[in-house]
Design a protein around this motif. Structure first.
Motif, PDB file in Angstrom:
ATOM      1  N   ALA A 111      47.169  33.961  44.981  1.00 40.72           N
ATOM      2  CA  ALA A 111      46.518  35.156  45.590  1.00 40.72           C
ATOM      3  C   ALA A 111      47.632  36.224  45.422  1.00 40.72           C
ATOM      4  O   ALA A 111      48.847  36.308  45.897  1.00 40.72           O
ATOM      5  N   GLY A 112      47.126  37.300  44.920  1.00 41.55           N
ATOM      6  CA  GLY A 112      48.010  38.479  44.748  1.00 41.55           C
ATOM      7  C   GLY A 112      47.784  39.639  45.895  1.00 41.55           C
ATOM      8  O   GLY A 112      48.488  40.552  46.010  1.00 41.55           O
ATOM      9  N   GLY A 113      46.636  39.550  46.639  1.00 40.52           N
ATOM     10  CA  GLY A 113      46.200  40.583  47.683  1.00 40.52           C
ATOM     11  C   GLY A 113      44.952  40.100  48.084  1.00 40.52           C
ATOM     12  O   GLY A 113      44.385  38.729  47.899  1.00 40.52           O
ATOM     13  N   PRO A 114      44.370  40.914  49.134  1.00 39.21           N
ATOM     14  CA  PRO A 114      43.257  40.514  49.949  1.00 39.21           C
ATOM     15  C   PRO A 114      42.195  40.117  48.918  1.00 39.21           C
ATOM     16  O   PRO A 114      41.790  41.110  48.224  1.00 39.21           O
ATOM     17  N   GLY A 115      41.123  39.383  49.204  1.00 35.61           N
ATOM     18  CA  GLY A 115      39.889  38.889  48.701  1.00 35.61           C
ATOM     19  C   GLY A 115      39.979  38.463  47.499  1.00 35.61           C
ATOM     20  O   GLY A 115      41.064  38.189  46.814  1.00 35.61           O
ATOM     21  N   PRO A 116      38.866  38.126  46.658  1.00 35.33           N
ATOM     22  CA  PRO A 116      38.923  37.802  45.260  1.00 35.33           C
ATOM     23  C   PRO A 116      40.003  38.452  44.329  1.00 35.33           C
ATOM     24  O   PRO A 116      40.060  39.761  44.634  1.00 35.33           O
ATOM     25  N   ALA A 117      40.110  37.806  43.133  1.00 37.76           N
ATOM     26  CA  ALA A 117      41.264  38.363  42.277  1.00 37.76           C
ATOM     27  C   ALA A 117      40.666  39.381  41.508  1.00 37.76           C
ATOM     28  O   ALA A 117      39.443  39.364  41.001  1.00 37.76           O
ATOM     29  N   PRO A 118      41.211  40.582  41.339  1.00 30.20           N
ATOM     30  CA  PRO A 118      40.775  41.746  40.427  1.00 30.20           C
ATOM     31  C   PRO A 118      40.941  41.282  39.124  1.00 30.20           C
ATOM     32  O   PRO A 118      41.595  40.271  38.733  1.00 30.20           O
ATOM     33  N   VAL A 119      40.327  41.968  38.143  1.00 31.53           N
ATOM     34  CA  VAL A 119      40.272  41.631  36.709  1.00 31.53           C
ATOM     35  C   VAL A 119      41.007  42.659  35.829  1.00 31.53           C
ATOM     36  O   VAL A 119      40.882  43.759  36.036  1.00 31.53           O
ATOM     37  N   VAL A 120      41.910  42.190  35.127  1.00 32.46           N
ATOM     38  CA  VAL A 120      42.686  43.047  34.497  1.00 32.46           C
ATOM     39  C   VAL A 120      42.182  42.820  32.893  1.00 32.46           C
ATOM     40  O   VAL A 120      42.380  41.709  32.256  1.00 32.46           O
ATOM     41  N   VAL A 121      41.731  43.853  32.147  1.00 38.59           N
ATOM     42  CA  VAL A 121      41.265  43.743  31.074  1.00 38.59           C
ATOM     43  C   VAL A 121      42.421  44.202  30.017  1.00 38.59           C
ATOM     44  O   VAL A 121      42.653  45.188  29.907  1.00 38.59           O
ATOM     45  N   ALA A 122      42.892  43.334  29.000  1.00 37.29           N
ATOM     46  CA  ALA A 122      44.101  43.791  28.247  1.00 37.29           C
ATOM     47  C   ALA A 122      43.527  43.689  26.743  1.00 37.29           C
ATOM     48  O   ALA A 122      43.040  42.892  26.234  1.00 37.29           O
ATOM     49  N   LEU A 123      44.106  44.875  26.013  1.00 39.54           N
ATOM     50  CA  LEU A 123      43.684  45.004  24.983  1.00 39.54           C
ATOM     51  C   LEU A 123      45.234  45.110  23.928  1.00 39.54           C
ATOM     52  O   LEU A 123      46.026  46.072  24.369  1.00 39.54           O
ATOM     53  N   HIS A 124      45.525  44.440  23.260  1.00 38.67           N
ATOM     54  CA  HIS A 124      46.902  44.311  22.521  1.00 38.67           C
ATOM     55  C   HIS A 124      46.869  45.547  21.478  1.00 38.67           C
ATOM     56  O   HIS A 124      45.849  46.059  20.987  1.00 38.67           O
ATOM     57  N   LEU A 130      31.979  41.436  29.378  1.00 37.85           N
ATOM     58  CA  LEU A 130      33.031  40.852  30.331  1.00 37.85           C
ATOM     59  C   LEU A 130      32.321  40.382  31.643  1.00 37.85           C
ATOM     60  O   LEU A 130      32.765  39.424  31.908  1.00 37.85           O
ATOM     61  N   PRO A 131      31.716  41.196  32.456  1.00 39.40           N
ATOM     62  CA  PRO A 131      31.434  40.846  33.695  1.00 39.40           C
ATOM     63  C   PRO A 131      30.683  39.515  33.748  1.00 39.40           C
ATOM     64  O   PRO A 131      30.923  38.859  34.581  1.00 39.40           O
ATOM     65  N   ALA A 132      29.732  39.441  32.936  1.00 39.82           N
ATOM     66  CA  ALA A 132      28.946  38.032  33.172  1.00 39.82           C
ATOM     67  C   ALA A 132      29.939  36.904  32.504  1.00 39.82           C
ATOM     68  O   ALA A 132      29.858  35.840  33.277  1.00 39.82           O
ATOM     69  N   LEU A 133      30.595  37.248  31.444  1.00 43.38           N
ATOM     70  CA  LEU A 133      31.637  36.122  31.100  1.00 43.38           C
ATOM     71  C   LEU A 133      32.629  35.637  32.249  1.00 43.38           C
ATOM     72  O   LEU A 133      32.916  34.513  32.332  1.00 43.38           O
ATOM     73  N   VAL A 134      32.986  36.627  32.962  1.00 43.46           N
ATOM     74  CA  VAL A 134      33.982  36.414  33.933  1.00 43.46           C
ATOM     75  C   VAL A 134      33.551  35.657  35.058  1.00 43.46           C
ATOM     76  O   VAL A 134      34.063  34.754  35.794  1.00 43.46           O
ATOM     77  N   ARG A 135      32.249  36.049  35.444  1.00 42.11           N
ATOM     78  CA  ARG A 135      31.665  35.503  36.587  1.00 42.11           C
ATOM     79  C   ARG A 135      31.433  33.830  36.179  1.00 42.11           C
ATOM     80  O   ARG A 135      31.435  32.877  37.139  1.00 42.11           O
ATOM     81  N   GLN A 136      31.049  33.607  34.946  1.00 37.86           N
ATOM     82  CA  GLN A 136      30.831  32.303  34.549  1.00 37.86           C
ATOM     83  C   GLN A 136      32.161  31.448  34.661  1.00 37.86           C
ATOM     84  O   GLN A 136      32.157  30.275  35.024  1.00 37.86           O
ATOM     85  N   ALA A 137      33.165  32.074  34.233  1.00 35.97           N
ATOM     86  CA  ALA A 137      34.154  31.314  33.734  1.00 35.97           C
ATOM     87  C   ALA A 137      35.492  31.198  34.796  1.00 35.97           C
ATOM     88  O   ALA A 137      36.365  30.324  34.886  1.00 35.97           O
ATOM     89  N   LEU A 138      35.338  32.437  35.561  1.00 43.48           N
ATOM     90  CA  LEU A 138      36.507  32.592  36.502  1.00 43.48           C
ATOM     91  C   LEU A 138      35.799  33.019  38.008  1.00 43.48           C
ATOM     92  O   LEU A 138      35.798  34.003  38.148  1.00 43.48           O
ATOM     93  N   PRO A 139      35.186  31.889  38.394  1.00 48.72           N
ATOM     94  CA  PRO A 139      34.558  32.465  39.670  1.00 48.72           C
ATOM     95  C   PRO A 139      35.385  32.900  40.911  1.00 48.72           C
ATOM     96  O   PRO A 139      34.882  33.510  41.912  1.00 48.72           O
ATOM     97  N   GLN A 140      36.764  32.814  40.784  1.00 41.65           N
ATOM     98  CA  GLN A 140      37.652  33.067  41.674  1.00 41.65           C
ATOM     99  C   GLN A 140      37.723  34.715  41.521  1.00 41.65           C
ATOM    100  O   GLN A 140      38.647  35.217  42.307  1.00 41.65           O
ATOM    101  N   ALA A 141      37.319  35.431  40.420  1.00 44.40           N
ATOM    102  CA  ALA A 141      37.601  36.518  40.120  1.00 44.40           C
ATOM    103  C   ALA A 141      36.516  37.611  40.483  1.00 44.40           C
ATOM    104  O   ALA A 141      35.419  37.058  40.538  1.00 44.40           O
ATOM    105  N   ASP A 142      36.828  38.853  40.802  1.00 44.39           N
ATOM    106  CA  ASP A 142      35.766  39.691  41.122  1.00 44.39           C
ATOM    107  C   ASP A 142      35.698  41.063  39.924  1.00 44.39           C
ATOM    108  O   ASP A 142      36.527  41.733  40.054  1.00 44.39           O
ATOM    109  N   PRO A 143      34.822  40.800  39.071  1.00 50.68           N
ATOM    110  CA  PRO A 143      34.569  41.732  38.113  1.00 50.68           C
ATOM    111  C   PRO A 143      34.373  43.100  38.457  1.00 50.68           C
ATOM    112  O   PRO A 143      34.648  44.221  37.750  1.00 50.68           O
ATOM    113  N   ARG A 144      33.906  43.234  39.585  1.00 49.46           N
ATOM    114  CA  ARG A 144      33.661  44.807  40.392  1.00 49.46           C
ATOM    115  C   ARG A 144      35.176  45.504  40.606  1.00 49.46           C
ATOM    116  O   ARG A 144      34.897  46.660  40.819  1.00 49.46           O
TER     117      ARG A 144
END
Length: 287
Positions: free
Chosen positions: A47-60, A119-133
């Protein structure tokens, strides 16, 4: 500092950044049928902070060229996951197999737009602990360009196939040594003319620039920070400064964090102090 000493330091920084073994993601999901249309997902390690985990989208980065893919960014993605973020590391189509070709038009932009839309739908499906909002876009070098561009799709020209219907739902953008102004990058011959190659060469650069140059897609209305090493020889400080100046002229304030005695690669090198600065810049926007 002499040119030889600066070049030697830059080479050492690059060697350090690429010395870390790739980190396997927790899942890899597809957003299209092409082998490069995939996203590596890293679950938050704590846990890095309050609530579900934020999502960081990284582009190499890698000057939009084929030899450089998302795997070199995976140690940085792992650092973010250990800080409490869910991380989505996006792959996209790049130039040909040779180092001379940067990007594909329109494929590179097609892919980034499609990935961000999926991404939002893919994250919700694969990482339920994350909050794409609660999403922050980040990217390094050429990936920094794509992060700024992805956040600005709602201000693309009306006839652009990549234009979004409204401002994207983002907490912000943290662009790392970004190729943020294609005209300035072209004048400085950044990465061996990569900006001009990305847009298809001499015959297309001017006509395509309004559809691809973040410095022309302002204001975005999205919190944006640029992190730039003052000693960067690959993407000089002038490129980031030009973008920030363009934003100010458009009525938007962009944060610029300049790091002394730091070159291009420490920003994504887990062994470098500069990487810790980057993580905190992301955290300030995410939580």
């Amino acid at each position: 500092m002499t040119d030889d000493v600066a070049a030697a330091r830059a080479a050492a920084e690059e060697k350090s950044a690429f010395s870390h073994p790739p980190v396997d993601p927790d899942a890899t999901v597809a957003y299209g049928d092409h082998p490069d249309q995939v996203i590596d997902l890293f679950a938050p390690r704590r846990a890095g902070g309050p609530g579900p985990a934020p999502v960081v989208v990284a582009l190499h980065g890698g000057a939009w060229r084929a030899p450089y893919d998302r795997h070199h960014l995976s140690p940085f993605a792992d650092v973010l996951a250990r800080r409490g973020f869910a991380v989505a590391s996006v792959e996209y189509r790049r130039g040909g197999d040779g180092d001379a070709v940067a990007g594909r038009w329109p494929d590179t932009f097609d892919d980034v737009a499609a990935a961000l839309d999926a991404l939002p739908a893919l994250v919700r499906q694969a990482l339920p602990q994350a909050d794409p909002r609660r999403t922050v876009l980040t990217g390094h070098s050429a990936g920094g360009h794509l992060a700024l561009w992805g956040a600005a799709r709602h201000v693309l020209p009306a006839d652009s196939p990549w234009r979004g219907g409204g401002p994207v739902s983002l907490r912000g953008v943290v662009a790392l040594a970004p190729i943020a102004d294609l005209a300035v990058a072209d004048k400085l011959d950044v990465c061996g003319g990569a900006a001009r190659q990305l847009l298809g060469g001499d015959g297309h650069f001017a006509e395509r620039q309004p559809y691809a140059d973040p410095s022309l897609l302002l204001p975005t209305g999205i919190a944006t920070t640029l992190v730039q090493g003052r000693a960067d020889l690959d993407v000089p400080q002038a490129v980031a400064e030009s973008y920030a100046e363009a934003a100010a002229k458009a009525g938007e304030m962009v944060g610029v964090t300049l790091l002394e005695d730091v070159g291009h690669f420490p920003l994504i090198d887990p062994a470098a102090d500069a990487c810790a600065v980057v993580v905190e810049e992301i955290a300030q926007l995410a939580w």
